[in-house]
Every structure is written in structure tokens, then in C-alpha cells.
Write a protein that holds these residues in place. Structure first.
Motif, PDB file in Angstrom:
ATOM      1  N   GLU A   1      39.998  46.551  41.156  1.00 30.49           N
ATOM      2  CA  GLU A   1      39.156  47.551  40.339  1.00 30.49           C
ATOM      3  C   GLU A   1      39.614  47.342  38.760  1.00 30.49           C
ATOM      4  O   GLU A   1      40.673  47.504  38.730  1.00 30.49           O
ATOM      5  CB  GLU A   1      39.019  49.005  40.635  1.00 30.49           C
ATOM      6  CG  GLU A   1      38.136  50.012  39.763  1.00 30.49           C
ATOM      7  CD  GLU A   1      38.374  51.407  40.539  1.00 30.49           C
ATOM      8  OE1 GLU A   1      37.380  52.019  39.974  1.00 30.49           O
ATOM      9  OE2 GLU A   1      39.024  51.605  41.414  1.00 30.49           O
ATOM     10  N   GLY A   2      38.619  47.003  37.764  1.00 29.78           N
ATOM     11  CA  GLY A   2      38.965  46.933  36.527  1.00 29.78           C
ATOM     12  C   GLY A   2      39.188  45.650  36.130  1.00 29.78           C
ATOM     13  O   GLY A   2      39.370  45.450  34.819  1.00 29.78           O
ATOM     14  N   PHE A   3      39.213  44.692  36.621  1.00 31.01           N
ATOM     15  CA  PHE A   3      39.593  43.236  36.397  1.00 31.01           C
ATOM     16  C   PHE A   3      38.282  42.586  36.335  1.00 31.01           C
ATOM     17  O   PHE A   3      37.453  42.632  37.368  1.00 31.01           O
ATOM     18  CB  PHE A   3      40.596  42.680  37.475  1.00 31.01           C
ATOM     19  CG  PHE A   3      40.763  41.245  37.370  1.00 31.01           C
ATOM     20  CD1 PHE A   3      41.799  40.730  36.634  1.00 31.01           C
ATOM     21  CD2 PHE A   3      39.919  40.201  38.041  1.00 31.01           C
ATOM     22  CE1 PHE A   3      41.932  39.374  36.152  1.00 31.01           C
ATOM     23  CE2 PHE A   3      40.246  38.874  37.668  1.00 31.01           C
ATOM     24  CZ  PHE A   3      41.154  38.516  36.749  1.00 31.01           C
ATOM     25  N   LYS A   4      38.043  41.963  35.222  1.00 35.49           N
ATOM     26  CA  LYS A   4      36.872  41.171  35.011  1.00 35.49           C
ATOM     27  C   LYS A   4      37.183  39.604  35.409  1.00 35.49           C
ATOM     28  O   LYS A   4      38.321  39.285  34.779  1.00 35.49           O
ATOM     29  CB  LYS A   4      36.356  41.393  33.738  1.00 35.49           C
ATOM     30  CG  LYS A   4      35.239  40.580  33.153  1.00 35.49           C
ATOM     31  CD  LYS A   4      34.567  40.842  32.023  1.00 35.49           C
ATOM     32  CE  LYS A   4      33.332  40.128  31.687  1.00 35.49           C
ATOM     33  NZ  LYS A   4      32.879  40.081  30.426  1.00 35.49           N
ATOM     34  N   PRO A   5      36.327  39.120  36.482  1.00 34.06           N
ATOM     35  CA  PRO A   5      36.816  37.520  36.529  1.00 34.06           C
ATOM     36  C   PRO A   5      36.512  36.906  35.300  1.00 34.06           C
ATOM     37  O   PRO A   5      35.851  37.041  34.469  1.00 34.06           O
ATOM     38  CB  PRO A   5      35.626  37.154  37.421  1.00 34.06           C
ATOM     39  CG  PRO A   5      35.375  38.501  38.251  1.00 34.06           C
ATOM     40  CD  PRO A   5      35.271  39.498  37.141  1.00 34.06           C
TER      41      PRO A   5
ATOM     42  N   VAL B   1      29.253  31.029  55.110  1.00 41.40           N
ATOM     43  CA  VAL B   1      30.182  31.950  54.688  1.00 41.40           C
ATOM     44  C   VAL B   1      30.641  32.650  55.902  1.00 41.40           C
ATOM     45  O   VAL B   1      29.937  33.164  56.650  1.00 41.40           O
ATOM     46  CB  VAL B   1      29.246  32.963  53.770  1.00 41.40           C
ATOM     47  CG1 VAL B   1      30.402  33.919  53.290  1.00 41.40           C
ATOM     48  CG2 VAL B   1      28.711  32.162  52.584  1.00 41.40           C
ATOM     49  N   THR B   2      31.989  32.979  56.028  1.00 41.30           N
ATOM     50  CA  THR B   2      32.640  33.767  56.935  1.00 41.30           C
ATOM     51  C   THR B   2      33.849  34.705  56.339  1.00 41.30           C
ATOM     52  O   THR B   2      33.697  34.737  54.932  1.00 41.30           O
ATOM     53  CB  THR B   2      33.451  32.972  57.876  1.00 41.30           C
ATOM     54  OG1 THR B   2      34.735  32.128  57.267  1.00 41.30           O
ATOM     55  CG2 THR B   2      32.730  31.786  58.413  1.00 41.30           C
ATOM     56  N   ASP B   3      34.251  35.581  57.169  1.00 40.81           N
ATOM     57  CA  ASP B   3      35.314  36.427  56.559  1.00 40.81           C
ATOM     58  C   ASP B   3      36.490  35.610  55.837  1.00 40.81           C
ATOM     59  O   ASP B   3      37.380  36.074  55.089  1.00 40.81           O
ATOM     60  CB  ASP B   3      35.920  37.136  57.413  1.00 40.81           C
ATOM     61  CG  ASP B   3      34.954  38.520  57.854  1.00 40.81           C
ATOM     62  OD1 ASP B   3      33.802  38.516  57.286  1.00 40.81           O
ATOM     63  OD2 ASP B   3      35.096  38.882  59.089  1.00 40.81           O
ATOM     64  N   TRP B   4      36.638  34.477  56.237  1.00 38.88           N
ATOM     65  CA  TRP B   4      37.681  33.583  55.755  1.00 38.88           C
ATOM     66  C   TRP B   4      37.499  32.611  54.465  1.00 38.88           C
ATOM     67  O   TRP B   4      38.128  32.473  53.768  1.00 38.88           O
ATOM     68  CB  TRP B   4      38.463  32.638  56.796  1.00 38.88           C
ATOM     69  CG  TRP B   4      38.673  33.485  57.762  1.00 38.88           C
ATOM     70  CD1 TRP B   4      39.931  34.290  58.070  1.00 38.88           C
ATOM     71  CD2 TRP B   4      38.125  33.863  59.092  1.00 38.88           C
ATOM     72  NE1 TRP B   4      40.069  34.908  59.287  1.00 38.88           N
ATOM     73  CE2 TRP B   4      38.877  34.591  59.974  1.00 38.88           C
ATOM     74  CE3 TRP B   4      36.766  33.406  59.769  1.00 38.88           C
ATOM     75  CZ2 TRP B   4      38.250  35.030  61.262  1.00 38.88           C
ATOM     76  CZ3 TRP B   4      36.220  33.922  60.879  1.00 38.88           C
ATOM     77  CH2 TRP B   4      37.262  34.721  61.592  1.00 38.88           C
TER      78      TRP B   4
ATOM     79  N   LEU C   1      36.611  33.498  48.507  1.00 39.83           N
ATOM     80  CA  LEU C   1      36.008  34.630  47.493  1.00 39.83           C
ATOM     81  C   LEU C   1      36.993  35.717  47.808  1.00 39.83           C
ATOM     82  O   LEU C   1      36.784  36.274  49.008  1.00 39.83           O
ATOM     83  CB  LEU C   1      34.579  34.766  47.972  1.00 39.83           C
ATOM     84  CG  LEU C   1      33.631  33.628  48.043  1.00 39.83           C
ATOM     85  CD1 LEU C   1      32.248  33.822  48.114  1.00 39.83           C
ATOM     86  CD2 LEU C   1      33.533  32.957  46.448  1.00 39.83           C
ATOM     87  N   HIS C   2      37.639  36.269  46.841  1.00 45.73           N
ATOM     88  CA  HIS C   2      38.309  37.242  46.897  1.00 45.73           C
ATOM     89  C   HIS C   2      37.955  38.404  46.028  1.00 45.73           C
ATOM     90  O   HIS C   2      37.600  38.258  45.077  1.00 45.73           O
ATOM     91  CB  HIS C   2      39.953  37.144  46.465  1.00 45.73           C
ATOM     92  CG  HIS C   2      40.789  36.182  47.483  1.00 45.73           C
ATOM     93  ND1 HIS C   2      42.112  35.971  47.286  1.00 45.73           N
ATOM     94  CD2 HIS C   2      40.272  35.825  48.665  1.00 45.73           C
ATOM     95  CE1 HIS C   2      42.386  35.093  48.090  1.00 45.73           C
ATOM     96  NE2 HIS C   2      41.648  35.049  49.160  1.00 45.73           N
ATOM     97  N   GLN C   3      37.963  39.656  46.534  1.00 47.46           N
ATOM     98  CA  GLN C   3      37.679  40.899  45.613  1.00 47.46           C
ATOM     99  C   GLN C   3      38.366  41.216  44.674  1.00 47.46           C
ATOM    100  O   GLN C   3      39.762  41.163  45.003  1.00 47.46           O
ATOM    101  CB  GLN C   3      37.408  42.028  46.648  1.00 47.46           C
ATOM    102  CG  GLN C   3      37.070  43.239  46.053  1.00 47.46           C
ATOM    103  CD  GLN C   3      35.728  43.441  45.351  1.00 47.46           C
ATOM    104  OE1 GLN C   3      34.697  42.945  46.063  1.00 47.46           O
ATOM    105  NE2 GLN C   3      35.988  43.605  43.716  1.00 47.46           N
ATOM    106  N   ALA C   4      38.236  41.324  43.421  1.00 51.08           N
ATOM    107  CA  ALA C   4      39.041  41.492  42.353  1.00 51.08           C
ATOM    108  C   ALA C   4      39.343  43.012  42.528  1.00 51.08           C
ATOM    109  O   ALA C   4      38.638  43.788  43.087  1.00 51.08           O
ATOM    110  CB  ALA C   4      38.335  41.157  41.076  1.00 51.08           C
TER     111      ALA C   4
ATOM    112  N   LEU D   1      38.255  32.020  44.183  1.00 51.84           N
ATOM    113  CA  LEU D   1      37.521  32.755  43.148  1.00 51.84           C
ATOM    114  C   LEU D   1      37.638  34.185  43.432  1.00 51.84           C
ATOM    115  O   LEU D   1      37.401  34.637  44.369  1.00 51.84           O
ATOM    116  CB  LEU D   1      36.000  32.243  43.063  1.00 51.84           C
ATOM    117  CG  LEU D   1      35.931  30.881  43.110  1.00 51.84           C
ATOM    118  CD1 LEU D   1      34.395  30.681  42.979  1.00 51.84           C
ATOM    119  CD2 LEU D   1      36.577  30.231  41.758  1.00 51.84           C
ATOM    120  N   ALA D   2      38.408  34.940  42.146  1.00 51.54           N
ATOM    121  CA  ALA D   2      38.267  36.319  42.466  1.00 51.54           C
ATOM    122  C   ALA D   2      36.986  37.025  41.881  1.00 51.54           C
ATOM    123  O   ALA D   2      36.528  36.634  40.646  1.00 51.54           O
ATOM    124  CB  ALA D   2      39.214  36.879  41.419  1.00 51.54           C
ATOM    125  N   VAL D   3      36.097  37.675  42.595  1.00 50.01           N
ATOM    126  CA  VAL D   3      34.784  37.906  42.245  1.00 50.01           C
ATOM    127  C   VAL D   3      34.797  39.580  42.309  1.00 50.01           C
ATOM    128  O   VAL D   3      35.539  40.277  42.692  1.00 50.01           O
ATOM    129  CB  VAL D   3      33.981  37.608  43.355  1.00 50.01           C
ATOM    130  CG1 VAL D   3      33.998  36.035  43.426  1.00 50.01           C
ATOM    131  CG2 VAL D   3      34.192  38.027  44.768  1.00 50.01           C
TER     132      VAL D   3
END
Length: 258
Positions: free
Chosen positions: A54-58, A32-35, A49-52, A12-14
Motif C-alpha cells: 500500500e502506498g507504493f506506486k509501480p 495466468v495462475t497463482d504463481w 505479478l506481485h501485489q505492491a 512486476l510489482a503491480v
């Protein structure tokens, strides 16, 4: 052929990684871990969980035709009692629900509720109330327990044997809990074990290896004793280890047959 895929994870891109990690940890009870973020191991409900950028809306999944709610991740429970307990847990921690529990009579019957995360992703939890509905004890091994006399040394040794992290939050006084990938746990318990004699035991655990000879070398290098040397059968190879507290562990490798 031996099993090659052990588990899979939904990605999931968040929009805010720290916020999402806190929600899955504090509200939904995920580890929850770093992986990854998982509940009941990597074979339970497991996510990345991946950081989306900048400017991208999930963009959560849209509803299928005829439905009112899109589903991004689907979880399954064995009984409605377990499903109801999960719902009450989430509710008590302030979870946001896209759909309250509902029963679909024509599908089992199937009972389901849907949780919404901070980015609008929908996690559905459901199941049929089958023949085990009358049982309050679930038909699975939750944990294996080994008694050890020196907890710190045992934790270090088993962590190295299986490549596991040692985390402060998994220590409970004289007990340490390793969370394994398949949703079970290994508990090392030192309560009342100071000076206890070493008993004679048969194997308490079975672990799987990808290379039996390499696994043997690694285990001996971590301080385990060889209780039974490698034996090769037509479909499996195995050996037994013994730790300093007398616990015996069987290590196996499935062999590929033509």
C-alpha cells in the motif's frame, strides 16, 4: 555439465493484482495462475505479478537515451507474420499500445510494437523477418499427442508423473491439454479409443529427470510399467516406461562428467 537453469521470469510489482491478472489473461492471452503469467510457456514470455505494498506506486523503466518509450519486458517472434498476428489479436481484445508497429531498417530489419499494461509497464514484441518468412508452419513441435482409453485415469497418472496441476479449463471434451514449462503441450486424446486394442509402440515422448533412480521409483509408484530398465552411458542415463494404453515414454538424466 547438465543444464541447470531452465527459465527465468520478469517480476512486476503491480498496484492491483486482480486487475493485472485479468488484463494479462483476457487481453494478452497469457496463462495466468497463482504463481505466474506466461504466454508460450516459461521459455516464452513469463512474468511474476506481485501485489505492491500500500502506498507504493509501480515504477516502469524510463526510456534509454534517444528513445521515446521505456521497455520493461522484451519478447521475440520468429517472423513478421507471427508478429502481425499477435498485434491483431491484442488489438481485437482492446490492448493499449504505447507504440504501434514500426520497422527499423538498420536492424535486420527489425519490426516491433509495444503494449502498455494497467500500471504503465511496457512489453515490446519484435523480430526480424528471416529466411523462414515464407513458411506458415513454425519450426517447432507444438504438442505431443498420446491416445488413451480412459481419459480421467490417464490425466491423473501423467499429472502425478510430472507434478502438473489438473485444471478444468484444460479439458476439451474427450481431450485434455497439459501446458508444459517449455511452451509445448502434452495432449491426451480419448476420441474413438473406447475398447481399442493396445498397439506395439516405440517411445512417443522423452522427459528429463534430475535423479534417474528416484524418477523410476516414482513412475512405478504411479502405475507405469517398466519397459526398459535403467541404462547408464558415459553422458546420459535413461529408462523406458509404458502406460496402460501402450504409450512408451523415455526418461533421461544427463550425467556430469569430470
Amino acid at each position: 555439465m547438465a543444464k541447470q537453469i531452465g527459465s527465468s521470469l520478469s517480476v512486476l510489482a503491480v498496484s492491483d493484482l486482480a486487475r493485472s491478472r485479468a488484463y494479462y489473461r483476457d487481453v494478452l492471452g497469457f496463462d495466468v495462475t497463482d504463481w505466474w503469467a506466461e504466454r508460450d510457456g516459461l521459455n516464452g514470455m513469463a512474468l511474476k505479478l506481485h501485489q505492491a505494498p500500500e502506498g507504493f506506486k509501480p515504477v516502469p523503466n524510463p526510456p534509454e537515451p534517444g528513445a521515446d518509450t521505456g521497455i520493461d519486458v522484451q519478447g521475440y517472434t520468429d517472423t513478421w507474420a507471427g508478429l502481425d498476428a499477435l498485434y491483431e489479436e491484442f488489438k481485437s481484445k482492446g490492448a493499449s499500445f504505447a507504440r504501434e508497429p514500426v520497422v527499423y531498417p538498420d536492424f535486420g530489419p527489425w519490426k516491433e510494437f509495444v503494449v502498455e499494461d494497467p500500471d504503465g509497464y511496457h512489453l515490446a514484441f519484435g523480430g526480424v523477418d528471416g529466411g523462414r518468412a515464407h513458411c506458415s508452419i513454425r519450426p517447432q513441435i507444438d504438442s505431443a499427442i498420446l491416445w488413451v482409453r480412459d481419459l480421467d485415469r490417464a490425466v491423473d497418472r501423467y499429472a502425478k508423473l510430472m507434478g502438473l496441476p489438473v485444471r478444468e479449463e484444460d479439458r476439451f471434451g474427450k481431450l485434455h491439454l497439459f501446458r508444459l514449462d517449455n511452451g509445448t503441450h502434452l495432449m491426451l486424446d480419448s476420441h474413438g479409443m473406447e475398447g481399442a486394442p493396445i498397439p506395439e509402440r516405440g517411445p512417443s515422448l522423452k522427459l528429463a529427470a534430475t535423479d534417474i533412480e528416484r524418477a523410476k521409483r516414482e513412475a512405478l509408484g504411479h502405475g507405469f510399467e517398466l519397459a526398459f530398465d535403467v541404462r547408464r552411458l558415459p553422458t546420459v542415463a535413461y529408462f523406458n516406461l509404458r502406460d496402460e494404453d501402450g504409450n512408451v515414454v523415455t526418461v533421461t538424466q544427463e550425467l556430469v562428467t569430470s
